[in-house]
Design a protein around this motif. Structure first.
Motif, mmCIF file in Angstrom:
data_model
loop_
_atom_site.group_PDB
_atom_site.id
_atom_site.type_symbol
_atom_site.label_atom_id
_atom_site.label_comp_id
_atom_site.label_asym_id
_atom_site.label_seq_id
_atom_site.Cartn_x
_atom_site.Cartn_y
_atom_site.Cartn_z
ATOM 1 N N ALA A 1 28.452 44.771 43.272
ATOM 2 C CA ALA A 1 28.763 43.616 44.128
ATOM 3 C C ALA A 1 29.842 42.750 43.482
ATOM 4 N N LEU A 2 29.751 42.535 42.170
ATOM 5 C CA LEU A 2 30.773 41.777 41.460
ATOM 6 C C LEU A 2 32.122 42.492 41.521
ATOM 7 N N ALA A 3 32.111 43.812 41.317
ATOM 8 C CA ALA A 3 33.359 44.585 41.376
ATOM 9 C C ALA A 3 33.997 44.491 42.756
ATOM 10 N N ASN A 4 33.179 44.532 43.787
ATOM 11 C CA ASN A 4 33.712 44.389 45.157
ATOM 12 C C ASN A 4 34.407 43.047 45.337
ATOM 13 N N GLY A 5 33.902 42.014 44.683
ATOM 14 C CA GLY A 5 34.539 40.707 44.766
ATOM 15 C C GLY A 5 35.851 40.657 44.005
ATOM 16 N N PHE A 6 35.856 41.166 42.785
ATOM 17 C CA PHE A 6 37.065 41.131 41.966
ATOM 18 C C PHE A 6 38.176 42.033 42.524
ATOM 19 N N THR B 1 41.014 48.383 36.870
ATOM 20 C CA THR B 1 42.062 47.561 37.463
ATOM 21 C C THR B 1 43.476 48.009 37.093
ATOM 22 N N PRO B 2 43.812 48.243 35.807
ATOM 23 C CA PRO B 2 45.167 48.689 35.491
ATOM 24 C C PRO B 2 45.514 50.053 36.101
ATOM 25 N N PHE B 3 44.525 50.904 36.290
ATOM 26 C CA PHE B 3 44.770 52.205 36.920
ATOM 27 C C PHE B 3 45.082 52.024 38.402
ATOM 28 N N LEU B 4 44.390 51.095 39.039
ATOM 29 C CA LEU B 4 44.704 50.769 40.427
ATOM 30 C C LEU B 4 46.110 50.192 40.535
ATOM 31 N N GLU B 5 46.492 49.373 39.574
ATOM 32 C CA GLU B 5 47.823 48.755 39.575
ATOM 33 C C GLU B 5 48.932 49.788 39.417
ATOM 34 N N THR B 6 48.624 50.907 38.756
ATOM 35 C CA THR B 6 49.634 51.955 38.582
ATOM 36 C C THR B 6 49.660 52.951 39.737
ATOM 37 N N ASP C 1 28.939 35.580 31.337
ATOM 38 C CA ASP C 1 30.032 35.125 32.207
ATOM 39 C C ASP C 1 30.759 36.342 32.769
ATOM 40 N N ALA C 2 30.456 36.708 34.022
ATOM 41 C CA ALA C 2 31.012 37.925 34.616
ATOM 42 C C ALA C 2 32.524 37.844 34.778
ATOM 43 N N ASN C 3 33.046 36.673 35.098
ATOM 44 C CA ASN C 3 34.489 36.531 35.276
ATOM 45 C C ASN C 3 35.221 36.749 33.958
ATOM 46 N N LEU C 4 34.708 36.150 32.889
ATOM 47 C CA LEU C 4 35.309 36.351 31.576
ATOM 48 C C LEU C 4 35.209 37.807 31.157
ATOM 49 N N ARG C 5 34.064 38.410 31.394
ATOM 50 C CA ARG C 5 33.862 39.817 31.042
ATOM 51 C C ARG C 5 34.857 40.702 31.791
ATOM 52 N N TYR C 6 35.045 40.442 33.060
ATOM 53 C CA TYR C 6 36.014 41.207 33.857
ATOM 54 C C TYR C 6 37.424 41.061 33.286
ATOM 55 N N GLN C 7 37.841 39.836 33.002
ATOM 56 C CA GLN C 7 39.195 39.609 32.503
ATOM 57 C C GLN C 7 39.422 40.307 31.162
ATOM 58 N N GLN C 8 38.404 40.299 30.313
ATOM 59 C CA GLN C 8 38.524 40.979 29.025
ATOM 60 C C GLN C 8 38.587 42.493 29.201
ATOM 61 N N GLN C 9 37.828 43.019 30.145
ATOM 62 C CA GLN C 9 37.899 44.454 30.449
ATOM 63 C C GLN C 9 39.303 44.841 30.904
ATOM 64 N N VAL C 10 39.894 44.024 31.773
ATOM 65 C CA VAL C 10 41.239 44.302 32.283
ATOM 66 C C VAL C 10 42.240 44.334 31.134
#
Length: 266
Positions: A72-77, A52-57, A8-17
């Motif tokens: 491609a997934l990163a470009n979407g997120f 993502t948190p580094f971009l947010e800062t 699940d790429a979306n779940l994986r992304y959220q956990q990474q964040v």
């Protein structure tokens, strides 16, 4: 027992964040408190959650990965950051000549989160990274030491018993391969796990490589319970006990994660 986040790429992304925001970024900020405006690159960025948190800062980021489908997934997120010019995502090998031509001495921080243990010729990589750093630049590494209970990443196995067995990856290679075959694991999974036998890295080996490449360690942290186990096994993160940190080699068996910041010597 492959975990849900493996597919699940979306779940994986959220956990990474979440992991990056609560553990990786605060660790780095102890050495580099003002991140705004810094140029950051992540090698093996996957879906982009760590960045993502580094971009947010307010960091300017480059994410690079060998797999176009993950870029491609990163470009979407992270479309908003790509569109505003704060993020560049690249599917490329960092050893390509044009990569060094574009990014030589460009980054204040390079991130390798759960990546170094998958990369062959680690001496070559760590030495190479110096040419991508600015004068003040540092490199962050987060990885599981090879001899820890699941240092072979056997949790990706489909067989529930095999996926939970600790330390099977340190068995003799033929025995380990035979065990995976008997458990019915897919040949591609077996190949991935056997490659880790060659690239898995211990605490002592990592520190030796860093020293030989003329870096010094500016900060490190030992975890008894890896922060990502909060998502995988519902376990709360815990730092390693002081006495265990001081016992070379033995600590590899009971330290499930290491965080490092290293900096080239002048």
């Amino acid at each position: 027992m492959a975990l849900k986040q493996h597919t699940d790429a979306n779940l994986r992304y959220q956990q990474q964040v979440d992991n990056s925001r609560n553990y990786v970024l605060p660790f780095i900020q102890q050495e580099m408190p003002d991140l705004k405006g810094l140029r950051v690159m992540e090698i093996g960025c996957g879906e982009g959650g760590v960045l993502t948190p580094f971009l947010e800062t307010g960091c300017y980021c480059v994410g690079v990965d060998l797999f176009p489908e993950r870029i491609a997934l990163a470009n979407g997120f992270l479309k908003q950051y790509v569109d505003n010019g704060q993020l560049k995502l690249i599917a490329k090998n960092i050893y390509d000549v044009d990569f060094m031509g574009e990014f030589k001495n460009s980054f204040d921080l390079i991130i390798l989160k759960d990546a170094i243990e998958h990369i062959p010729e680690q001496h070559k990589l760590i030495a190479y990274l110096k040419d991508l750093l600015t004068v003040r630049g540092q490199v962050y590494f987060g990885f599981p030491p090879w001899y820890m209970p699941h240092g072979g990443h056997q949790q990706i196995c489909q067989n529930k018993v095999i996926s939970m067995l600790p330390w099977i990856h340190v068995l003799p290679r033929p025995v380990y391969r035979g065990l995976l075959r008997m458990a019915g694991e897919h040949p591609s999974t077996i190949q991935e796990l056997m490659e880790l036998v060659d690239t898995g890295i211990t605490i002592e080996r990592f520190e030796k490589i860093a020293k030989e490449a003329n870096y010094h360690i500016t900060k490190k942290k030992y975890y008894l319970i890896n922060p990502i186990y909060k998502y995988k096994f519902n376990l709360q993160p815990r730092e390693q006990f002081g006495f265990m940190k001081s016992i070379p080699f033995v600590r590899n068996f009971f330290t499930t994660c290491m965080y490092y910041l290293i900096k080239p010597n002048n």
